[in-house]
Scaffold this motif. Sequence first.
Motif, PDB file in Angstrom:
ATOM      1  N   ASP A   1      14.996 -29.525  35.769  1.00  0.00           N
ATOM      2  CA  ASP A   1      15.319 -30.172  37.044  1.00  0.00           C
ATOM      3  C   ASP A   1      14.104 -30.424  37.923  1.00  0.00           C
ATOM      4  OD1 ASP A   1      18.175 -29.896  36.492  1.00  0.00           O
ATOM      5  OD2 ASP A   1      17.850 -27.754  36.852  1.00  0.00           O
ATOM      6  N   GLN A   2      13.133 -29.535  37.849  1.00  0.00           N
ATOM      7  CA  GLN A   2      11.972 -29.605  38.725  1.00  0.00           C
ATOM      8  C   GLN A   2      10.724 -29.137  37.994  1.00  0.00           C
ATOM      9  OE1 GLN A   2      13.641 -26.877  41.670  1.00  0.00           O
ATOM     10  NE2 GLN A   2      13.593 -28.519  43.168  1.00  0.00           N
ATOM     11  N   ILE A   3       9.579 -29.566  38.515  1.00  0.00           N
ATOM     12  CA  ILE A   3       8.288 -29.094  38.022  1.00  0.00           C
ATOM     13  C   ILE A   3       7.621 -28.333  39.157  1.00  0.00           C
ATOM     14  CG2 ILE A   3       5.978 -29.786  37.259  1.00  0.00           C
ATOM     15  CD1 ILE A   3       7.289 -32.244  35.950  1.00  0.00           C
TER      16      ILE A   3
ATOM     17  N   SER B   1       5.266 -35.043  36.503  1.00  0.00           N
ATOM     18  CA  SER B   1       6.298 -35.380  37.484  1.00  0.00           C
ATOM     19  C   SER B   1       6.609 -36.875  37.442  1.00  0.00           C
ATOM     20  CB  SER B   1       5.824 -34.979  38.885  1.00  0.00           C
ATOM     21  OG  SER B   1       6.698 -35.446  39.869  1.00  0.00           O
ATOM     22  N   ARG B   2       5.595 -37.671  37.264  1.00  0.00           N
ATOM     23  CA  ARG B   2       5.776 -39.127  37.187  1.00  0.00           C
ATOM     24  C   ARG B   2       6.450 -39.526  35.867  1.00  0.00           C
ATOM     25  NH1 ARG B   2       2.194 -41.796  40.968  1.00  0.00           N
ATOM     26  NH2 ARG B   2       0.979 -40.230  42.079  1.00  0.00           N
ATOM     27  N   VAL B   3       5.977 -38.956  34.756  1.00  0.00           N
ATOM     28  CA  VAL B   3       6.510 -39.297  33.431  1.00  0.00           C
ATOM     29  C   VAL B   3       7.988 -38.911  33.316  1.00  0.00           C
ATOM     30  CG1 VAL B   3       6.382 -38.706  30.971  1.00  0.00           C
ATOM     31  CG2 VAL B   3       4.280 -39.227  32.240  1.00  0.00           C
ATOM     32  N   PHE B   4       8.333 -37.719  33.798  1.00  0.00           N
ATOM     33  CA  PHE B   4       9.713 -37.243  33.684  1.00  0.00           C
ATOM     34  C   PHE B   4      10.574 -37.623  34.885  1.00  0.00           C
ATOM     35  CE2 PHE B   4       7.527 -34.374  30.710  1.00  0.00           C
ATOM     36  CZ  PHE B   4       8.358 -34.482  29.614  1.00  0.00           C
ATOM     37  N   ASP B   5       9.966 -38.217  35.897  1.00  0.00           N
ATOM     38  CA  ASP B   5      10.665 -38.612  37.124  1.00  0.00           C
ATOM     39  C   ASP B   5      11.425 -37.421  37.720  1.00  0.00           C
ATOM     40  OD1 ASP B   5      11.429 -40.324  39.177  1.00  0.00           O
ATOM     41  OD2 ASP B   5      13.232 -40.988  38.125  1.00  0.00           O
ATOM     42  N   LYS B   6      10.679 -36.315  37.884  1.00  0.00           N
ATOM     43  CA  LYS B   6      11.240 -35.086  38.446  1.00  0.00           C
ATOM     44  C   LYS B   6      10.436 -34.695  39.682  1.00  0.00           C
ATOM     45  CE  LYS B   6      14.213 -34.375  35.098  1.00  0.00           C
ATOM     46  NZ  LYS B   6      15.631 -34.512  35.312  1.00  0.00           N
ATOM     47  N   PRO B   7      11.094 -34.035  40.638  1.00  0.00           N
ATOM     48  CA  PRO B   7      10.371 -33.600  41.838  1.00  0.00           C
ATOM     49  C   PRO B   7       9.286 -32.578  41.499  1.00  0.00           C
ATOM     50  CG  PRO B   7      12.703 -32.963  41.953  1.00  0.00           C
ATOM     51  CD  PRO B   7      12.503 -33.688  40.672  1.00  0.00           C
ATOM     52  N   LEU B   8       8.188 -32.642  42.249  1.00  0.00           N
ATOM     53  CA  LEU B   8       7.046 -31.769  42.032  1.00  0.00           C
ATOM     54  C   LEU B   8       6.904 -30.789  43.185  1.00  0.00           C
ATOM     55  CD1 LEU B   8       4.476 -31.077  40.373  1.00  0.00           C
ATOM     56  CD2 LEU B   8       3.270 -32.761  41.764  1.00  0.00           C
TER      57      LEU B   8
ATOM     58  N   GLU C   1      15.222 -26.460  47.668  1.00  0.00           N
ATOM     59  CA  GLU C   1      14.585 -25.224  47.227  1.00  0.00           C
ATOM     60  C   GLU C   1      14.292 -25.297  45.738  1.00  0.00           C
ATOM     61  OE1 GLU C   1      16.992 -21.678  47.105  1.00  0.00           O
ATOM     62  OE2 GLU C   1      18.807 -22.824  46.725  1.00  0.00           O
ATOM     63  N   LEU C   2      13.442 -24.408  45.285  1.00  0.00           N
ATOM     64  CA  LEU C   2      13.146 -24.328  43.867  1.00  0.00           C
ATOM     65  C   LEU C   2      14.349 -23.683  43.193  1.00  0.00           C
ATOM     66  CD1 LEU C   2      10.750 -24.999  42.003  1.00  0.00           C
ATOM     67  CD2 LEU C   2      10.092 -22.601  42.170  1.00  0.00           C
ATOM     68  N   ALA C   3      14.992 -24.443  42.316  1.00  0.00           N
ATOM     69  CA  ALA C   3      16.243 -23.955  41.729  1.00  0.00           C
ATOM     70  C   ALA C   3      16.519 -24.633  40.394  1.00  0.00           C
ATOM     71  CB  ALA C   3      17.401 -24.230  42.694  1.00  0.00           C
TER      72      ALA C   3
ATOM     73  N   PRO D   1      16.781 -15.657  42.222  1.00  0.00           N
ATOM     74  CA  PRO D   1      18.121 -15.933  41.691  1.00  0.00           C
ATOM     75  C   PRO D   1      18.458 -17.423  41.587  1.00  0.00           C
ATOM     76  CG  PRO D   1      18.229 -14.802  43.821  1.00  0.00           C
ATOM     77  CD  PRO D   1      16.796 -14.884  43.440  1.00  0.00           C
ATOM     78  N   SER D   2      17.774 -18.277  42.365  1.00  0.00           N
ATOM     79  CA  SER D   2      18.062 -19.714  42.337  1.00  0.00           C
ATOM     80  C   SER D   2      17.540 -20.381  41.060  1.00  0.00           C
ATOM     81  CB  SER D   2      17.467 -20.405  43.565  1.00  0.00           C
ATOM     82  OG  SER D   2      16.055 -20.223  43.583  1.00  0.00           O
ATOM     83  N   ILE D   3      16.596 -19.746  40.370  1.00  0.00           N
ATOM     84  CA  ILE D   3      16.040 -20.312  39.136  1.00  0.00           C
ATOM     85  C   ILE D   3      16.873 -19.826  37.954  1.00  0.00           C
ATOM     86  CG2 ILE D   3      14.044 -20.430  37.597  1.00  0.00           C
ATOM     87  CD1 ILE D   3      12.272 -20.218  40.068  1.00  0.00           C
TER      88      ILE D   3
END
Length: 157
Positions: free
Chosen positions: A19-21, A36-43, A74-76, A103-105
């Motif tokens: 979901d995130q990097i 982040s750009r290649v996978f189009d995921k938030p950094l 949040e980082l999750a 716990p969010s991860i």
Amino acid sequence: MALIERLAIQVHESGWEFDQILCLARGGLRPGDVMSRVFDKPLAIMATSSYRAEAGTIQGRLDMAKYITMPKGELAGRVLLVDDLADSGVTLQAVVERLRGMPSIRELRSAVLWVKGVSCYTPDYFVEMLPTSPWIHQPFEEYDSLRPDGLLRKTSV
């Protein structure tokens, strides 16, 4: 950039969806940004530092930022932790332990370009294993000791 692309392909071919990097500053900023750009995921960015003396060649105390910088939320969920290398492995191992306590991860995997033979931590994904643990000369290393006055002299030549 070719090594970063190889790392991205390796993560992609593993089939693992994330979901995130989270990249570790400073070394992980370049690979984290590209992935982040290649996978189009938030950094997200976490500052860590352990190299202090002799232009960054002598390892000192590990400093880990209390907060993680993110564009929103949040980082999750499923998080891919990205850095440039696992040198001694101490930084990556400490960060992984800290993140696994959140716990969010839900799931955490790590990815680096290089793993040195002396590393106490082996990431889930890496491009090159360096059994002899050589010093890796990054193209931006010259800026570790170059100050603005030196830059002025360099560019005026």
